[in-house]
Write a protein that holds these residues in place. Structure first.
Motif, PDB file in Angstrom:
ATOM      1  N   GLY A 143       0.812  -1.217   0.000  1.00  0.00           N
ATOM      2  CA  GLY A 143       0.000   0.000   0.000  1.00  0.00           C
ATOM      3  C   GLY A 143       0.840   1.259   0.000  1.00  0.00           C
ATOM      4  N   ALA A 144       1.937   1.257   0.794  1.00  0.00           N
ATOM      5  CA  ALA A 144       2.818   2.429   0.811  1.00  0.00           C
ATOM      6  C   ALA A 144       3.458   2.649  -0.543  1.00  0.00           C
ATOM      7  CB  ALA A 144       3.887   2.238   1.888  1.00  0.00           C
ATOM      8  N   LYS A 145       3.815   1.531  -1.213  1.00  0.00           N
ATOM      9  CA  LYS A 145       4.419   1.659  -2.537  1.00  0.00           C
ATOM     10  C   LYS A 145       3.425   2.202  -3.549  1.00  0.00           C
ATOM     11  CE  LYS A 145       6.834  -1.085  -6.045  1.00  0.00           C
ATOM     12  NZ  LYS A 145       7.334  -2.434  -6.414  1.00  0.00           N
ATOM     13  N   GLU A 146       2.193   1.703  -3.492  1.00  0.00           N
ATOM     14  CA  GLU A 146       1.174   2.153  -4.448  1.00  0.00           C
ATOM     15  C   GLU A 146       0.751   3.596  -4.205  1.00  0.00           C
ATOM     16  OE1 GLU A 146      -1.941  -0.638  -4.065  1.00  0.00           O
ATOM     17  OE2 GLU A 146      -0.892  -2.258  -5.142  1.00  0.00           O
ATOM     18  N   SER A 147       0.863   4.069  -2.961  1.00  0.00           N
ATOM     19  CA  SER A 147       0.489   5.463  -2.685  1.00  0.00           C
ATOM     20  C   SER A 147       1.488   6.457  -3.249  1.00  0.00           C
ATOM     21  CB  SER A 147       0.363   5.664  -1.174  1.00  0.00           C
ATOM     22  OG  SER A 147       1.641   5.580  -0.558  1.00  0.00           O
ATOM     23  N   ALA A 148       2.690   5.999  -3.528  1.00  0.00           N
ATOM     24  CA  ALA A 148       3.761   6.855  -4.067  1.00  0.00           C
ATOM     25  C   ALA A 148       4.091   8.006  -3.131  1.00  0.00           C
ATOM     26  CB  ALA A 148       3.379   7.389  -5.445  1.00  0.00           C
ATOM     27  N   LEU A 149       3.871   7.786  -1.829  1.00  0.00           N
ATOM     28  CA  LEU A 149       4.122   8.855  -0.866  1.00  0.00           C
ATOM     29  C   LEU A 149       5.601   9.202  -0.793  1.00  0.00           C
ATOM     30  CD1 LEU A 149       2.593  10.624   1.180  1.00  0.00           C
ATOM     31  CD2 LEU A 149       3.145   8.926   2.931  1.00  0.00           C
ATOM     32  N   GLY A 150       6.461   8.205  -0.927  1.00  0.00           N
ATOM     33  CA  GLY A 150       7.885   8.487  -0.884  1.00  0.00           C
ATOM     34  C   GLY A 150       8.389   9.138  -2.158  1.00  0.00           C
ATOM     35  N   ARG A 151       7.768   8.799  -3.298  1.00  0.00           N
ATOM     36  CA  ARG A 151       8.229   9.339  -4.579  1.00  0.00           C
ATOM     37  C   ARG A 151       7.624  10.695  -4.881  1.00  0.00           C
ATOM     38  NH1 ARG A 151       6.486   8.185  -9.865  1.00  0.00           N
ATOM     39  NH2 ARG A 151       4.992   6.674  -9.028  1.00  0.00           N
ATOM     40  N   ARG A 152       6.381  10.910  -4.472  1.00  0.00           N
ATOM     41  CA  ARG A 152       5.705  12.193  -4.720  1.00  0.00           C
ATOM     42  C   ARG A 152       5.958  13.130  -3.549  1.00  0.00           C
ATOM     43  NH1 ARG A 152       4.348  11.748 -10.113  1.00  0.00           N
ATOM     44  NH2 ARG A 152       3.381   9.706 -10.494  1.00  0.00           N
ATOM     45  N   LYS A 153       7.146  13.710  -3.525  1.00  0.00           N
ATOM     46  CA  LYS A 153       7.542  14.536  -2.388  1.00  0.00           C
ATOM     47  C   LYS A 153       6.693  15.792  -2.264  1.00  0.00           C
ATOM     48  CE  LYS A 153      12.307  12.895  -2.308  1.00  0.00           C
ATOM     49  NZ  LYS A 153      13.742  13.280  -2.341  1.00  0.00           N
ATOM     50  N   LEU A 154       6.244  16.356  -3.366  1.00  0.00           N
ATOM     51  CA  LEU A 154       5.432  17.575  -3.309  1.00  0.00           C
ATOM     52  C   LEU A 154       4.124  17.310  -2.578  1.00  0.00           C
ATOM     53  CD1 LEU A 154       4.998  20.522  -4.103  1.00  0.00           C
ATOM     54  CD2 LEU A 154       4.026  19.712  -6.271  1.00  0.00           C
ATOM     55  N   ILE A 155       3.487  16.189  -2.912  1.00  0.00           N
ATOM     56  CA  ILE A 155       2.235  15.835  -2.238  1.00  0.00           C
ATOM     57  C   ILE A 155       2.487  15.564  -0.768  1.00  0.00           C
ATOM     58  CG2 ILE A 155       0.425  14.088  -2.107  1.00  0.00           C
ATOM     59  CD1 ILE A 155       0.614  13.779  -5.103  1.00  0.00           C
ATOM     60  N   ARG A 156       3.559  14.810  -0.499  1.00  0.00           N
ATOM     61  CA  ARG A 156       3.856  14.481   0.888  1.00  0.00           C
ATOM     62  C   ARG A 156       4.107  15.734   1.726  1.00  0.00           C
ATOM     63  NH1 ARG A 156       9.444  11.751   1.630  1.00  0.00           N
ATOM     64  NH2 ARG A 156       9.988  13.930   1.254  1.00  0.00           N
ATOM     65  N   ASN A 157       4.918  16.641   1.218  1.00  0.00           N
ATOM     66  CA  ASN A 157       5.271  17.837   1.998  1.00  0.00           C
ATOM     67  C   ASN A 157       4.078  18.758   2.192  1.00  0.00           C
ATOM     68  OD1 ASN A 157       7.861  16.847   2.110  1.00  0.00           O
ATOM     69  ND2 ASN A 157       8.612  18.093   0.415  1.00  0.00           N
ATOM     70  N   THR A 158       3.272  18.936   1.152  1.00  0.00           N
ATOM     71  CA  THR A 158       2.096  19.806   1.297  1.00  0.00           C
ATOM     72  C   THR A 158       1.069  19.190   2.233  1.00  0.00           C
ATOM     73  OG1 THR A 158       1.233  18.847  -0.762  1.00  0.00           O
ATOM     74  CG2 THR A 158       2.390  20.963  -0.915  1.00  0.00           C
ATOM     75  N   MET A 159       0.937  17.851   2.200  1.00  0.00           N
ATOM     76  CA  MET A 159       0.009  17.193   3.123  1.00  0.00           C
ATOM     77  C   MET A 159       0.457  17.383   4.568  1.00  0.00           C
ATOM     78  SD  MET A 159      -0.923  13.154   3.531  1.00  0.00           S
ATOM     79  CE  MET A 159       0.699  12.842   4.219  1.00  0.00           C
ATOM     80  N   LEU A 160       1.753  17.182   4.818  1.00  0.00           N
ATOM     81  CA  LEU A 160       2.260  17.383   6.174  1.00  0.00           C
ATOM     82  C   LEU A 160       2.074  18.829   6.619  1.00  0.00           C
ATOM     83  CD1 LEU A 160       5.532  15.244   6.041  1.00  0.00           C
ATOM     84  CD2 LEU A 160       3.361  14.659   7.115  1.00  0.00           C
ATOM     85  N   GLY A 161       2.280  19.771   5.696  1.00  0.00           N
ATOM     86  CA  GLY A 161       2.063  21.183   6.044  1.00  0.00           C
ATOM     87  C   GLY A 161       0.625  21.480   6.391  1.00  0.00           C
ATOM     88  N   ALA A 162      -0.304  20.884   5.611  1.00  0.00           N
ATOM     89  CA  ALA A 162      -1.728  21.101   5.897  1.00  0.00           C
ATOM     90  C   ALA A 162      -2.117  20.516   7.245  1.00  0.00           C
ATOM     91  CB  ALA A 162      -2.579  20.497   4.787  1.00  0.00           C
TER      92      ALA A 162
END
Length: 356
Positions: free
Chosen positions: A156-175
């Motif tokens: 699931g973590a691999k399919e979410s691409a959370l590690g590869r999509r850094k922009l999404i990850r960082n903006t989500m953490l900021g929100a």
């Protein structure tokens, strides 16, 4: 109505495992299991289980309790908006109390009680009360299940691409980091910020020292050597809305000491003919000081026995108080009355250093 009066087809299904007499089967003890298993006692039907009219009455009772809770909540909001803060009512045997506090406490208590009572009544009369027994089993998962759970998580973590999509990850953490600030902003509605109010009292240049007992301005001749007098600022009356808050900061105790017996130089300069004015509020936890020993010029706080020497800058000589009592600089006006020559130089009461 008893279960014997109800046709058999209307009765709820019985537990499996009972004998022909309706009782739970009892195992026979043997060498491996020396104690017999008594099983569950026979289930007794409630009247709501066999009579739909009784069940409807219980349903209406629960709904009534929840409705009363809703009405009490509405009344709570209405009381908060409509009742003035300073309004008082007489409630026997409590006496005169705040009408707003009484209304808020009563309505909130009714609202919470009715929710609890409704939930309990619902559970005891309408929810199933059949006891179910089940064999205990191991809580820990088998190694196969654990491996599958970890594998699914990694997939699931691999399919979410959370590690590869850094922009999404960082903006989500900021929100997620910023959204709690909206709750902090709501705290602003709790009231205005205190500002510097804790550092100031009603005392100011020209304010007369008024005797707390006679409510008359004090003259130097009113203060005898060895006496203890309590004073308040001119214009502060007991019927004022903010009286308790203001007197808690401005209350004075006044004593007269022979000038040659005053050890502290600043204390002597801020006095008038040996008359000194100090805060009545103890610097430990804010208790009012009321005990004076005229031979030593010591004052004692009755709460925790902090002792101050009024002949030496009101310094602490015993007890848990952390610093000396603040002194008020006084003088005499053209009419011969004692007056303040300003406010206290430091905040009165406890927590001086914490207040800054």
């Amino acid at each position: 109505m008893s279960s014997q009066d109800i046709p058999e087809e209307n009765l709820p299904a019985e537990h499996a495992g009972r004998d022909e007499h309706g009782h739970d089967a009892i195992s026979v003890p043997d060498d491996k299991h020396p104690f017999a298993d008594p099983g569950l006692p026979p289930h007794e039907h409630r009247v709501q289980d066999v009579d739909e009219r009784a069940a409807k009455r219980s349903e209406r009772s629960v709904a009534l309790l929840f409705t009363v809770s809703m009405l009490a909540t509405v009344a709570f909001i209405a009381a908060f908006v409509a009742i003035p803060v300073d309004k008082s009512v007489f409630i026997f045997p409590l006496g005169h109390i705040s009408a707003l506090n009484f209304a808020l406490g009563m309505t909130l208590g009714i609202a919470l009680f009715c929710i609890g009572a409704g939930a309990v009544h619902w559970a005891r009369t309408l929810m199933s009360d059949v006891e179910v027994a089940d064999e205990r089993h191991a809580i820990a998962a088998t190694p196969e299940v654990r491996e599958k759970v970890f594998a699914d998580f990694k997939q699931g973590a691999k399919e979410s691409a959370l590690g590869r999509r850094k922009l999404i990850r960082n903006t989500m953490l900021g929100a997620l980091t910023l959204v709690p600030l909206s709750g902090v902003v709501l705290l602003r509605d709790l009231g205005p910020l205190p500002g510097t109010k804790l550092r100031h009292t009603l005392w100011s240049k020209g304010k007369l020292l008024v005797n707390m007992n006679t409510n008359e301005p004090l003259r130097p001749s009113d203060v005898a050597v060895g006496s203890l007098t309590f004073a308040k600022p001119e214009g502060l009356e007991e019927h004022d809305h903010e009286f308790q808050n203001e007197i808690a900061k401005a209350a004075l105790m006044i004593v007269r000491i022979q000038p040659e017996n005053i050890k502290d130089k600043r204390e002597l300069e801020w006095s008038h003919e040996g008359i000194v004015a100090y805060s009545k509020i103890c610097t430990h936890v804010g208790c009012p000081i009321s005990l004076y020993e005229q031979q030593t010029h010591h004052v004692l706080c009755p709460c925790h026995q902090s002792t101050f020497d009024l002949s030496d800058g009101a310094r602490v000589i015993f007890g848990p108080a952390g610093h000396a009592l603040p002194q008020l600089r006084i003088g005499v006006n053209d009419e011969g009355y004692l007056e303040a020559l300003g406010d206290f130089e430091e905040p009165v009461g406890p927590a001086f250093w914490e207040r800054g």
